[in-house]
Design an enzyme around this catalytic site. Structure first.
Site, PDB file in Angstrom:
ATOM      1  N   ASP A  81      -7.637  -5.186  -0.848  1.00 30.23           N
ATOM      2  CA  ASP A  81      -8.715  -6.386  -1.725  1.00 30.23           C
ATOM      3  C   ASP A  81      -8.410  -7.369  -1.915  1.00 30.23           C
ATOM      4  O   ASP A  81      -8.393  -8.193  -2.545  1.00 30.23           O
ATOM      5  CB  ASP A  81      -7.431  -5.794  -3.121  1.00 30.23           C
ATOM      6  CG  ASP A  81      -8.426  -4.627  -3.801  1.00 30.23           C
ATOM      7  OD1 ASP A  81      -9.552  -4.715  -3.463  1.00 30.23           O
ATOM      8  OD2 ASP A  81      -7.838  -3.897  -4.141  1.00 30.23           O
ATOM      9  N   HIS A  99       0.476  -1.697  -0.388  1.00 25.90           N
ATOM     10  CA  HIS A  99       0.190   0.008  -0.207  1.00 25.90           C
ATOM     11  C   HIS A  99       1.163   1.276   0.064  1.00 25.90           C
ATOM     12  O   HIS A  99       2.344   1.083   0.614  1.00 25.90           O
ATOM     13  CB  HIS A  99      -0.962   0.176   0.813  1.00 25.90           C
ATOM     14  CG  HIS A  99      -2.231   0.842   1.162  1.00 25.90           C
ATOM     15  ND1 HIS A  99      -1.791   2.534   1.289  1.00 25.90           N
ATOM     16  CD2 HIS A  99      -2.965   0.566   0.715  1.00 25.90           C
ATOM     17  CE1 HIS A  99      -2.896   3.097   0.850  1.00 25.90           C
ATOM     18  NE2 HIS A  99      -4.164   1.676   1.139  1.00 25.90           N
TER      19      HIS A  99
END
Ligand code: ACO
Length: 383
Positions: free
Chosen positions: A320, A269
């Site tokens: 996700d 991320h």
């Protein structure tokens, strides 16, 4: 006129991918990537996931406070009254290629929705809120319509009295979900609603910053979300699980992927340097759904990949990583996972667009020029 010194100052501070650059002021949401804390308008995501509903969260994002009971009831009613798609848009969806990517279909349908809103250019707070309500109410309907029509089925009209989450599952499958499935979907929508200046929200603000209308800004945001480095990753995580198939193959599969320098979907991320607080909830749902459906292998693979990835690369799963397996176990087709993300994120996008319109300044950064200068023009026949 450009000021060279201000450009020099700006480019000197512009890292690749604008990492760490603060590009807007916002009171909508904040991500503390070091401590793994996500807040919406001051409220911790864990409290909202535990106690609130998606409708409450939408209200919170747009109005900056939680609704009172009567306000929430009124808001639910307004959403429900705005769910009907213009017939031309449903007909248009029916003519899309059957094998079109649902995110592309959503993008095209949302762009067309603008034709049917005669007040789309009203960018006042009231006008923009009206468009935000229409879009938020109609996203689940559009996606369910895409799914039904591409399978040769009639669309199912939304049912009065159901939440956005329950209605979405109802329109998709033609039968009401169990209370638990509806609640899991509701919390998934809460968790994905906003994430500060992520790529699609930034896109929405850039478009809104030109004073283009909300349909245009949201259409652009959908395109940004569809990419595999952003919302598109959830579908790819499930594809990866299906390819790995068995928990005992997970470690070898991952080592091979890393040796080939592949980006493993669902990890990493830009902001979080610890566990993404949203994945704490999604992991729980993925495990619960796996146990309920007698398919615990997906979670076992996810856990092995998570351990090995942390050991090898010190990377954590992102939002996700677990959502795909939870949706898969609800019987939702893989290519609808990213559209579900959009059903939620429309609330954050529109919140940011409202904020942008309320205090607008054109978003127009500079680039550091790396090409040649002072070249002499060569006539075409002499090149
Ligand atoms: N798999 C393997 N290695 C990775 C991964 C990954 N998923 N993510 C990051 N890395 C590695 C990079 O190769 C890089 O290593 P290096 O320094 O040896 O070159 C290092 O970690 C830093 O990664 P960056 O690419 O610089 O991170 P960036 O902030 O640019 O990208 C992103 C973040 C796009 C999310 C990236 O981690 C990625 O591609 N992940 C996979 C796709 C994904 O899951 N996207 C969903 C993100 S959440 C969301 O948008 C909703």
């Amino acid at each position: 006129m450009d000021k060279p010194e201000s450009k020099a100052a700006a480019t000197a501070k512009s890292p690749a991918g604008l990492e760490g650059v603060v590009a807007a002021e916002s009171s909508i949401g904040d991500v503390d990537g070091i401590n793994g804390v996500l807040i919406y308008q001051g409220y911790n995501i864990h409290d909202l996931a535990e106690h609130s509903t998606f409708e409450e969260v939408i209200y919170l994002l747009w109005h900056g406070r939680l609704p009172k009971r009567a306000e929430l009831e009124d808001f639910r009613r307004t959403l429900s009254e705005n769910q009907t798609l213009p017939a031309e848009v449903s007909e248009m969806i029916g003519r899309f290629p059957r094998d079109a990517e649902p995110m592309d279909s959503l993008r095209t349908a949302v762009s067309a929705l603008g034709f049917h809103d005669s007040q789309s250019r009203d960018l006042s707070r009231e006008g923009a809120l009206r468009a935000a309500i229409k879009l938020t109410a109609q996203f689940p309907v559009i996606i369910a319509t895409i799914e039904r029509l591409r399978n040769g089925q009639e669309p199912v009209a939304p049912k009065d009295g159901l939440s956005l989450a329950a209605n979405f599952l109802y329109m998709l499958k033609g039968e009401e979900p169990s209370e638990r499935e509806a609640r899991i979907m509701d919390v998934c929508l809460i968790l994905h609603a906003d994430h500060e200046l992520n790529a699609s929200t930034f896109t929405a603000r850039v478009v809104a910053g030109t004073l283009a209308d909300m349909y245009g800004a949201v259409t652009a945001a959908i395109a940004a979300l569809s990419g595999p480095l952003h919302g598109g990753a959830n579908t790819n995580v499930m594809k990866m699980l299906l390819e790995i198939e068995k928990p005992e193959r997970a470690e070898e599969w991952l080592r091979e992927a890393l040796a080939q320098k592949k980006k493993v979907m669902g990890f990493g991320h830009r902001v979080y340097r610890t566990e993404d607080p949203r994945s704490t909830w999604l992991r729980k749902f993925s495990k619960e759904m796996g146990e309920a459906r007698g398919q615990t292998q997906w979670n076992a693979i996810l856990e092995t990949l998570r351990e090995v990835m942390f050991r090898e690369k010190k990377l954590y799963p992102n939002v996700d990583y677990y959502s795909g397996s939870a949706y898969y176990l609800m019987g939702i087709p893989l290519d609808l996972f990213t559209p579900i993300f959009a059903v939620s994120r429309i609330s954050g996008w529109t919140g940011h667009i409202l904020e942008q319109y309320a205090n607008n300044r054109l978003i127009r950064p500079r680039a550091e020029y790396t090409g040649p200068r002072d070249l002499s023009y060569v006539p075409i026949d002499e090149r």
